[in-house]
Design an enzyme around this catalytic site. Structure first.
Site, mmCIF file in Angstrom:
data_model
loop_
_atom_site.group_PDB
_atom_site.id
_atom_site.type_symbol
_atom_site.label_atom_id
_atom_site.label_comp_id
_atom_site.label_asym_id
_atom_site.label_seq_id
_atom_site.Cartn_x
_atom_site.Cartn_y
_atom_site.Cartn_z
ATOM 1 N N ILE A 78 1.781 4.021 -8.118
ATOM 2 C CA ILE A 78 3.239 4.142 -8.192
ATOM 3 C C ILE A 78 3.941 2.800 -8.125
ATOM 4 C CG2 ILE A 78 3.489 6.522 -7.395
ATOM 5 C CD1 ILE A 78 3.900 5.478 -4.585
ATOM 6 N N GLY A 79 3.219 1.737 -7.871
ATOM 7 C CA GLY A 79 3.915 0.453 -7.842
ATOM 8 C C GLY A 79 2.950 -0.697 -7.706
ATOM 9 N N GLY A 95 3.102 -4.723 -6.386
ATOM 10 C CA GLY A 95 3.958 -5.724 -5.764
ATOM 11 C C GLY A 95 3.221 -7.024 -5.612
ATOM 12 N N GLY A 96 3.884 -7.991 -5.024
ATOM 13 C CA GLY A 96 3.294 -9.300 -4.842
ATOM 14 C C GLY A 96 2.017 -9.208 -4.028
ATOM 15 N N GLY A 120 0.086 -6.391 -3.490
ATOM 16 C CA GLY A 120 -0.920 -5.401 -3.809
ATOM 17 C C GLY A 120 -0.373 -4.205 -4.548
ATOM 18 N N VAL A 134 0.303 -0.032 -4.997
ATOM 19 C CA VAL A 134 0.633 1.103 -4.141
ATOM 20 C C VAL A 134 0.280 2.394 -4.876
ATOM 21 C CG1 VAL A 134 2.433 2.236 -2.822
ATOM 22 C CG2 VAL A 134 2.553 -0.215 -3.221
ATOM 23 N N ASP A 166 10.290 -11.020 2.584
ATOM 24 C CA ASP A 166 10.417 -10.633 1.179
ATOM 25 C C ASP A 166 11.432 -9.495 1.065
ATOM 26 O OD1 ASP A 166 10.022 -10.700 -1.520
ATOM 27 O OD2 ASP A 166 8.069 -9.727 -1.495
#
Ligand SMILES: *[C@@H]1O[C@H](CO)[C@@H](O)[C@H](O)[C@H]1NC(C)=O
Ligand SMILES: *[C@@H]1O[C@H](CO)[C@@H](O)[C@H](O)[C@H]1NC(C)=O
Ligand SMILES: *[C@@H]1O[C@H](CO)[C@@H](O)[C@H](O)[C@H]1NC(C)=O
Length: 977
Positions: free
Chosen positions: A676-677, A679-680, A682, A684, A804
């Site tokens: 589902i995502g 990011g910087g 890792g 998700v 962040d």
């Protein structure tokens, strides 16, 4: 006089005396009432100061109260720094007849300051500074006896009551800066305050020129007018202010030269006129021999730096970067003082680096980038143990780099790039425990890299390209687990590319081109989870291309001009990669005609490869380091027993709640369709458990370092990650995402969080999943997110700095209530937390506070900046970076450029927000502007931000109408009421 008369007189006097006593005691009981009113009004404060404020105590005995000499009426109220919250009842307080001092500085007082303040007409001291009031400052023209007036940094707006100053001729301190006043020219009333010592008017929207009349304020010790819209020249009359100790003119639009006569200000210790358009030379500075700090960076100054600066005995800070200065630095610069900081970068300076700037052992930063300095790096800096930043790049320095430079124990960055320097990196580097970055490109450095480089474990960027290094790269280089970028290209390195690099799980960029590396390409390079660019071109590498490199993640892959052979992995066998493999005559391809066809012999190899690739394409659903394990999982049914035992061996589940799920449920959910995502830190995944509960699972990439640490240092250190996770998981707040547990394996870490169905604020504002969020909802998100961050900063045992903060880290629950996600991650990811500040730039472009650029210091105020950017997104509906702001410009710049007048300000507001709410949005925008102040110290704390946001609550009446209207048809119709 007759006795009778005398008696009468006595009686009359006696009568008056009695009357007077009665009067005094009645005043006293009124005074008690007034003070108890104040206590009641500030009842919500978290303070003990009012404990003594009881009706059974004497008023003069209340904490913070001083009475007059007769001991009967209140003369002073001093409640500064008492954590007070609430609104001051001036109508009541200002009835205290003898009140001379009113000090409420450094609290959280809010609300508006009423006209009643003017009734405090006997005041000599008024301090309302450093609070969170709103609205304008009322007329205070009755206070003609005032000596001290502090209203700075207190949330005031509107127009300052300048005319009230007209007869306030005794004023000694006038401190009104850091407020959101309407723009005004320099107020002429100030020029009549001939007793002023202290004039603080920074950052309060003053425009126009500094008038010549400033020269009349001969008693001034401090004059600060930074961060305004001042234009024109610095008036020459300023030279009459011979008592000046501090002069702050930075961040204005000043033009012209430093005025002739400035030399008369011989008491000046702090002078800062940075970030203006000043030109001409520094000759006036040469007489200012008491200077401690001289800051004139970002101007158009030219000419030479006066040699007298080398004789200044108190100078500790010299910051002249981005000018057009020529000539030499004074050879004795810093040798007579506790010299601490020099930044003269980006000028045209020449000559040698002064050798004695660290003579007193206090120097922390030596920054002389981009000049024409020549000669050697003075050996004296080898012993400058206090140095944190040593940056001399882009000069013409020559000779051998003194070996001690490599071992400076506190250095964070050594930047000697683009000079003509020789010598090698010495074994001293083992002592460089805090060194994060080495930039040494384009020099003539040579020799082998010492194995001790692996002891500099904070290193995250190494650029040794374009030198003459030779020999093998030490196999222990993999111990540098923080590495993100490694540039060894254009040297004479030989031997194999160390396999140990696969331990550097944060590596994003490897460039080893133009060397003589031989042997095979380590397959493990392809498993580096964040690798983005790999250039191994122009070496002697042989063997096959490891199939692990066929992942599509690489934005650059260059293996050209080597001796590679065999079939190009299928997924790389496309025209686009032709250049990546050119100059390897041994390579073949079934698909791309540019290469020769693979013979039937090598086709055998290729089908073996294909199996591997299938395995990988399953794996690309997964994080690559899981590969072996998940390939295994595929066969789970056949080999269940074995699989189970592997699981038991490999994973250590740290659970902090009664979980209601088993690790298998989590592990099984790690597949592409659940992603589902990204990011910087890792990927998700969403995990749906059998019992219907949904969770979010985050994989952290550089877990290798954690694991490695564990292995090397045994049990004691192994708990560091767990402790950190445990701390974070103990955080309970409605506006902070819950962390349930961590699952740690030999190779990786999973963090299991609650799942939030509405995704992130970023998605809801900016993407195709955008919702037309109304202002009430946005306001609710702003307040909630602020409370979450406030809790992280102030509500935990130790402050948790997020590092962040951004709209994609603010998640929304089913009612669109916000929760802060990913908090504390930077700390977990970066396991070496032996130092207070972090070297790695965490954060996301557009949200990063400006202080990162020069100091790399991270604290709560950096989060406050990022939060200010989020507030701007909520108000404007725009992203932090958009092309309409101009090249390299961000939302903060864009918003600030539109603060000219009410119309341009209103034009910033998201057009989907109805006019009725515009005033409310502007209140929030003002808070956003405060949060994004350039100087961290000027930014409010999150605690203050929450209070300020609560003040900015949209009009209640409107909200009732809107909620009532839920069953109605069109909201906009009713808003018009
Ligand atoms: C002053 O206050 C202190 C502490 O509250 C108390 O012990 C003392 O009795 C008071 N003195 C008078 C004169 O009221
Ligand atoms: C200042 O004093 C002058 C002369 O007494 C008076 O006319 C004027 O109104 C006063 N100004 C203010 C703001 O009180
Ligand atoms: C200050 O200078 C900048 C850049 O030249 C300009 O955009 C801005 O309008 C100026 N401000 C004032 C108040 O003159």
């Amino acid at each position: 006089m007759s006795p009778e008369m005398a008696n009468t007189t006595y009686r009359r006097n006696h009568f008056f005396l009695l009357l007077l006593i009665g009067f005094i005691s009645s005043v006293s009981s009124d005074e008690l009432e007034f003070l108890l009113n104040l206590k009641t009004a500030l009842a919500e404060s978290d303070t003990k100061v009012f404990d003594s404020w009881r009706s059974d105590n004497s008023v003069c005995n209340f904490t913070g109260i001083t009475c007059d000499d007769s001991g009967s009426s209140v003369k002073e109220i001093d409640l500064s720094h008492q954590n007070l919250a609430g609104s001051i009842p001036f109508d009541s307080i200002c009835q205290l007849q003898s009140l001379e001092k009113l000090a409420f500085g450094f609290n959280y007082l809010n609300g508006s300051v009423t006209e009643d303040l003017n009734k405090c007409s006997k005041l000599t001291y008024l301090d309302l500074g450093n609070n969170i009031f709103s609205g304008p400052i009322p007329d205070i023209s009755s206070m003609n006896g005032l000596l001290y007036l502090y209203v700075n940094n207190s949330g005031f707006s509107g127009t300052f009551p300048w005319s009230s100053l007209e007869n306030m001729t005794k004023l000694v301190v006038l401190s009104i800066g850091d407020n959101l006043f309407d723009q005004t020219p320099f107020p002429k009333q100030v020029l009549k305050l001939l007793n002023l010592n202290w004039l603080y008017m920074a950052n309060c929207s003053i425009g126009g020129e500094i008038p010549a009349g400033i020269g009349d304020l001969k008693e001034l010790i401090n004059f600060e007018i930074s961060s305004n819209y001042i234009t024109g020249e610095i008036p020459k009359e300023i030279s009459k202010l011979v008592k000046l100790w501090m002069l702050q003119l930075w961040a204005n639009n000043l033009t012209g030269t430093l005025p002739v006569g400035l030399r008369n200000l011989t008491n000046l210790q702090f002078f800062d006129a940075s970030t203006n358009y000043l030109e001409g030379d520094l000759s006036e500075i040469r007489y200012l021999n008491k200077l401690k700090s001289l800051q004139l960076f970002e101007n158009e100054l030219s000419g030479e730096i006066p040699p007298e600066l080398g004789e200044f005995k108190q100078l500790v800070n010299l910051s002249l970067y981005r000018n057009q200065l020529t000539g030499k630095l004074p050879p004795q610069l810093g040798s007579l003082s506790d010299f601490n900081f020099i930044d003269v970068s980006e000028n045209f300076l020449s000559g040698q680096i002064p050798p004695n700037m660290c003579k007193n052992g206090k120097m922390t930063e030596l920054l002389i980038l981009q000049n024409n300095f020549t000669g050697e790096i003075p050996a004296s800096y080898s012993d400058c143990k206090t140095l944190t930043r040593f940056r001399v790049s882009n000069n013409m320095l020559s000779g051998v780099v003194p070996s001690g430079i490599w071992g400076l124990p506190n250095a964070e960055i050594i930047d000697i790039a683009t000079n003509d320097l020789e010598g090698g990196i010495t074994s001293d580097i083992a002592n460089a425990k805090t060194l994060a970055q080495i930039f040494a490109t384009h020099n003539r450095l040579s020799g082998e890299l010492p194995p001790e480089i692996s002891k500099a474990t904070s290193l995250n960027m190494i650029d040794l390209s374009h030198n003459q290094f030779s020999g093998k790269v030490p196999a222990t280089i993999g111990e540098l687990t923080q590495l993100t970028s490694l540039h060894f290209d254009n040297n004479k390195f030989s031997g194999e590319i160390p396999k140990s690099l696969h331990s550097c799980a944060s590596l994003t960029d490897i460039n080893m081109a133009y060397n003589s590396f031989s042997g095979q390409i380590p397959a493990a390079l392809g498993w580096l989870p964040t690798l983005n660019s790999l250039n191994l071109s122009c070496n002697q590498l042989s063997g096959q291309i490891p199939s692990s490199l066929s992942s599509p993640r690489l934005s650059l892959l260059d293996l050209s001009h080597n001796k590679l052979a065999g079939a190009i992995p299928e997924s790389l066998s496309i025209e686009a990669y032709n250049g990546s493999f050119a100059g390897n005559p041994g390579l073949c391809s079934q698909k791309v005609s540019y290469f020769r066809r693979c013979s039937s012999d090598s086709r055998g190899t290729s089908s073996v490869l294909r199996t591997a690739i299938t395995c990988f394409s399953i794996a690309s659903a997964i994080v690559l380091v899981f590969l072996a394990y998940f390939c295994y999982l595929k066969n789970k049914n056949q080999k269940d027993d074995q699989s189970r035992s592997l699981k038991e061996d490999s994973w250590n589940v740290k659970s902090f709640h009664v979980l209601g799920f088993v690790e298998d449920d989590i592990l099984d959910s790690i597949k592409e369709q659940n992603l589902i995502g990204k990011g910087g830190s890792g990927q998700v995944y969403r995990a749906s458990l059998k019992n219907g509960v949904e969770l979010a699972v985050k994989h952290i990439r550089n877990s290798d370092s954690v694991h490695r640490k564990r292995k090397h240092s045994g049990k004691q250190d192994s708990s560091e990650f767990d402790t950190e996770v445990e701390t974070l998981s103990s955080i309970r707040h409605v506006n902070v995402v819950k962390l349930y547990c961590s699952i740690t394996s030999e190779e990786s870490n999973l963090l299991v969080y609650e799942y939030l169905p509405n995704g992130s604020l970023w998605d809801r504002l900016h993407t195709s999943k955008k919702l037309g969020l109304d202002w009430e909802t946005r306001y609710g998100i702003a307040v909630g997110a602020a409370k979450g961050l406030e809790y992280l900063h102030h509500g935990c045992e130790k402050p948790v700095i997020h590092r962040d903060v951004k709209s994609s880290n603010i998640l929304l629950d089913e009612h669109l209530k916000p929760r802060i996600a990913d908090f504390g991650l930077a700390k977990i990811v970066q396991t070496d937390s032996t130092h207070g500040s972090t070297h790695v730039i965490a954060g996301t472009h557009g949200y990063i506070a400006p202080e990162y650029g020069y100091t790399y210091k991270v604290n709560e105020k950096s989060d406050v900046y990022s939060f200010g950017v989020v507030l701007m997104e909520l108000v404007t509906g725009k992203k932090p970076m958009e092309s309409e702001y101009g090249e390299n410009k961000d939302i903060v710049y864009w918003v600030c450029s539109k603060l000219k007048n009410k119309e341009t300000v209103l034009s910033l507001v998201d057009s989907s927000i109805p006019d009725l709410y515009k005033e409310d949005t502007i209140k929030v925008l003002k808070i956003a502007i405060l949060c994004t102040s350039r100087l961290p110290a000027l930014r409010p704390t999150m605690r203050t931000v929450v209070k300020m946001l609560e003040e900015a609550e949209p009009c209640k009446l409107v909200s009732i109408i809107i909620t009532k209207d839920d069953d109605g048809k069109k909201k906009n119709d009713k808003i018009l009421f």
